[in-house]
Design a protein around this motif. Structure first.
Motif, PDB file in Angstrom:
ATOM      1  N   PHE A  37     155.490  26.291  39.339  1.00 33.01           N
ATOM      2  CA  PHE A  37     155.483  27.728  39.114  1.00 33.01           C
ATOM      3  C   PHE A  37     156.689  28.303  39.838  1.00 33.01           C
ATOM      4  N   ARG A  38     157.018  29.526  39.507  1.00 32.12           N
ATOM      5  CA  ARG A  38     158.056  30.224  40.256  1.00 32.12           C
ATOM      6  C   ARG A  38     157.689  31.686  40.394  1.00 32.12           C
ATOM      7  N   GLN A  39     158.206  32.294  41.464  1.00 27.76           N
ATOM      8  CA  GLN A  39     157.957  33.709  41.707  1.00 27.76           C
ATOM      9  C   GLN A  39     159.230  34.355  42.201  1.00 27.76           C
ATOM     10  N   ALA A  40     159.734  35.273  41.400  1.00 29.97           N
ATOM     11  CA  ALA A  40     160.904  36.047  41.767  1.00 29.97           C
ATOM     12  C   ALA A  40     160.454  37.312  42.505  1.00 29.97           C
ATOM     13  N   PRO A  41     161.328  37.902  43.300  1.00 30.04           N
ATOM     14  CA  PRO A  41     160.947  39.117  44.036  1.00 30.04           C
ATOM     15  C   PRO A  41     160.439  40.203  43.109  1.00 30.04           C
ATOM     16  N   GLY A  42     159.277  40.749  43.436  1.00 35.82           N
ATOM     17  CA  GLY A  42     158.707  41.835  42.656  1.00 35.82           C
ATOM     18  C   GLY A  42     158.056  41.421  41.361  1.00 35.82           C
ATOM     19  N   LYS A  43     157.976  40.119  41.111  1.00 31.78           N
ATOM     20  CA  LYS A  43     157.392  39.639  39.865  1.00 31.78           C
ATOM     21  C   LYS A  43     156.189  38.750  40.135  1.00 31.78           C
ATOM     22  N   GLU A  44     155.369  38.561  39.097  1.00 29.95           N
ATOM     23  CA  GLU A  44     154.221  37.687  39.222  1.00 29.95           C
ATOM     24  C   GLU A  44     154.653  36.218  39.190  1.00 29.95           C
ATOM     25  N   ARG A  45     153.793  35.387  39.746  1.00 32.84           N
ATOM     26  CA  ARG A  45     154.047  33.955  39.707  1.00 32.84           C
ATOM     27  C   ARG A  45     153.842  33.464  38.268  1.00 32.84           C
ATOM     28  N   GLU A  46     154.802  32.694  37.764  1.00 32.66           N
ATOM     29  CA  GLU A  46     154.731  32.235  36.388  1.00 32.66           C
ATOM     30  C   GLU A  46     154.843  30.718  36.302  1.00 32.66           C
ATOM     31  N   GLY A  47     154.145  30.164  35.329  1.00 33.11           N
ATOM     32  CA  GLY A  47     154.233  28.731  35.099  1.00 33.11           C
ATOM     33  C   GLY A  47     155.561  28.362  34.481  1.00 33.11           C
ATOM     34  N   VAL A  48     156.159  27.284  34.981  1.00 33.90           N
ATOM     35  CA  VAL A  48     157.457  26.814  34.498  1.00 33.90           C
ATOM     36  C   VAL A  48     157.297  25.543  33.685  1.00 33.90           C
ATOM     37  N   SER A  49     156.612  24.559  34.263  1.00 28.62           N
ATOM     38  CA  SER A  49     156.457  23.284  33.586  1.00 28.62           C
ATOM     39  C   SER A  49     155.326  22.504  34.233  1.00 28.62           C
ATOM     40  N   SER A  50     154.751  21.588  33.457  1.00 31.86           N
ATOM     41  CA  SER A  50     153.634  20.809  33.954  1.00 31.86           C
ATOM     42  C   SER A  50     153.614  19.446  33.278  1.00 31.86           C
ATOM     43  N   ILE A  51     153.060  18.465  33.982  1.00 33.87           N
ATOM     44  CA  ILE A  51     152.902  17.133  33.416  1.00 33.87           C
ATOM     45  C   ILE A  51     151.495  16.648  33.750  1.00 33.87           C
ATOM     46  N   ALA A  61     157.557  26.398  29.867  1.00 29.79           N
ATOM     47  CA  ALA A  61     157.655  27.801  29.492  1.00 29.79           C
ATOM     48  C   ALA A  61     158.828  27.965  28.524  1.00 29.79           C
ATOM     49  N   ASP A  62     158.713  28.926  27.610  1.00 26.13           N
ATOM     50  CA  ASP A  62     159.785  29.142  26.631  1.00 26.13           C
ATOM     51  C   ASP A  62     161.121  29.429  27.308  1.00 26.13           C
ATOM     52  N   SER A  63     161.079  30.091  28.443  1.00 27.45           N
ATOM     53  CA  SER A  63     162.306  30.508  29.118  1.00 27.45           C
ATOM     54  C   SER A  63     163.120  29.344  29.679  1.00 27.45           C
ATOM     55  N   VAL A  64     162.501  28.163  29.790  1.00 27.58           N
ATOM     56  CA  VAL A  64     163.217  27.022  30.380  1.00 27.58           C
ATOM     57  C   VAL A  64     163.354  25.840  29.422  1.00 27.58           C
ATOM     58  N   LYS A  65     162.761  25.938  28.244  1.00 28.77           N
ATOM     59  CA  LYS A  65     162.845  24.836  27.275  1.00 28.77           C
ATOM     60  C   LYS A  65     164.304  24.520  26.945  1.00 28.77           C
ATOM     61  N   GLY A  66     164.614  23.229  26.959  1.00 31.77           N
ATOM     62  CA  GLY A  66     165.974  22.800  26.660  1.00 31.77           C
ATOM     63  C   GLY A  66     166.886  22.779  27.868  1.00 31.77           C
ATOM     64  N   ARG A  67     166.435  23.385  28.965  1.00 29.53           N
ATOM     65  CA  ARG A  67     167.253  23.412  30.194  1.00 29.53           C
ATOM     66  C   ARG A  67     166.598  22.643  31.332  1.00 29.53           C
ATOM     67  N   PHE A  68     165.282  22.709  31.423  1.00 24.02           N
ATOM     68  CA  PHE A  68     164.556  22.046  32.503  1.00 24.02           C
ATOM     69  C   PHE A  68     163.822  20.832  31.944  1.00 24.02           C
ATOM     70  N   TYR A 100     142.939  20.450  38.408  1.00 22.37           N
ATOM     71  CA  TYR A 100     142.043  19.443  37.844  1.00 22.37           C
ATOM     72  C   TYR A 100     141.494  19.886  36.481  1.00 22.37           C
ATOM     73  N   GLY A 101     141.790  21.116  36.088  1.00 19.56           N
ATOM     74  CA  GLY A 101     141.327  21.627  34.802  1.00 19.56           C
ATOM     75  C   GLY A 101     142.409  21.529  33.745  1.00 19.56           C
ATOM     76  N   ASP A 102     142.199  22.269  32.658  1.00 17.03           N
ATOM     77  CA  ASP A 102     143.107  22.207  31.519  1.00 17.03           C
ATOM     78  C   ASP A 102     144.280  23.174  31.612  1.00 17.03           C
ATOM     79  N   SER A 103     144.159  24.198  32.452  1.00 17.04           N
ATOM     80  CA  SER A 103     145.206  25.205  32.528  1.00 17.04           C
ATOM     81  C   SER A 103     146.455  24.640  33.181  1.00 17.04           C
ATOM     82  N   TRP A 104     147.605  25.072  32.687  1.00 18.23           N
ATOM     83  CA  TRP A 104     148.848  24.636  33.325  1.00 18.23           C
ATOM     84  C   TRP A 104     149.708  25.805  33.773  1.00 18.23           C
ATOM     85  N   ASP A 105     149.463  26.996  33.222  1.00 19.94           N
ATOM     86  CA  ASP A 105     150.345  28.113  33.534  1.00 19.94           C
ATOM     87  C   ASP A 105     149.616  29.354  34.053  1.00 19.94           C
ATOM     88  N   ASP A 106     148.356  29.197  34.411  1.00 21.82           N
ATOM     89  CA  ASP A 106     147.597  30.299  34.989  1.00 21.82           C
ATOM     90  C   ASP A 106     147.452  30.038  36.484  1.00 21.82           C
TER      91      ASP A 106
END
Length: 123
Positions: A37-51, A61-68, A100-106
């Motif tokens: 996950f990542r958290q920028a100043p003043g923003k909510e924590r967002e999921g980036v990638s998971s395995i 996350a769509d914002s990092v596809k093709g780059r990360f 341990y659950g199914d969520s990856w970006d919450d």
């Protein structure tokens, strides 16, 4: 008790690359999701990638596809995030997280967190 230790943050110029590492220990199950996950100043924590373990299903996350790119070394219990073509908007504290659950970006559904590592993308 799960422990997640991140390394690899730092300062990089736009267009540059960084590789983050997360070493995990203490997992109580063999099936889980681990990622970033990542958290920028003043923003909510967002999921980036998971395995997923053990199947290795990767999500981005769509914002990092093709780059990360997320990868893992199962023998070392380490997950990596290779970040290429970095942009100023990628600047954030990056956290390793396990579920341990199914969520990856919450963020509210993650079971364990690392302390985070700062990534700054600036000229």
């Amino acid at each position: 008790q799960v422990q997640l230790v991140e390394t690899g943050g730092g300062l990089v110029q736009p267009g540059g690359s960084l590789k983050l590492s997360c070493t995990a220990s203490g997992m109580r199950l063999d099936t889980y999701r681990i990622g970033w996950f990542r958290q920028a100043p003043g923003k909510e924590r967002e999921g980036v990638s998971s395995i997923s373990r053990p199947y290795g299903r990767k999500l981005y996350a769509d914002s990092v596809k093709g780059r990360f790119t997320i990868s893992s070394d199962n023998a070392k219990n380490t997950v990596y995030l290779q970040m290429n073509s970095l942009k100023p908007e990628d600047t954030a504290v990056y956290y390793c997280a396990l579920s341990y659950g199914d969520s990856w970006d919450d963020a509210s559904h993650m079971d364990s967190w690392g302390k985070g590592t700062l990534v700054t993308v600036s000229p």
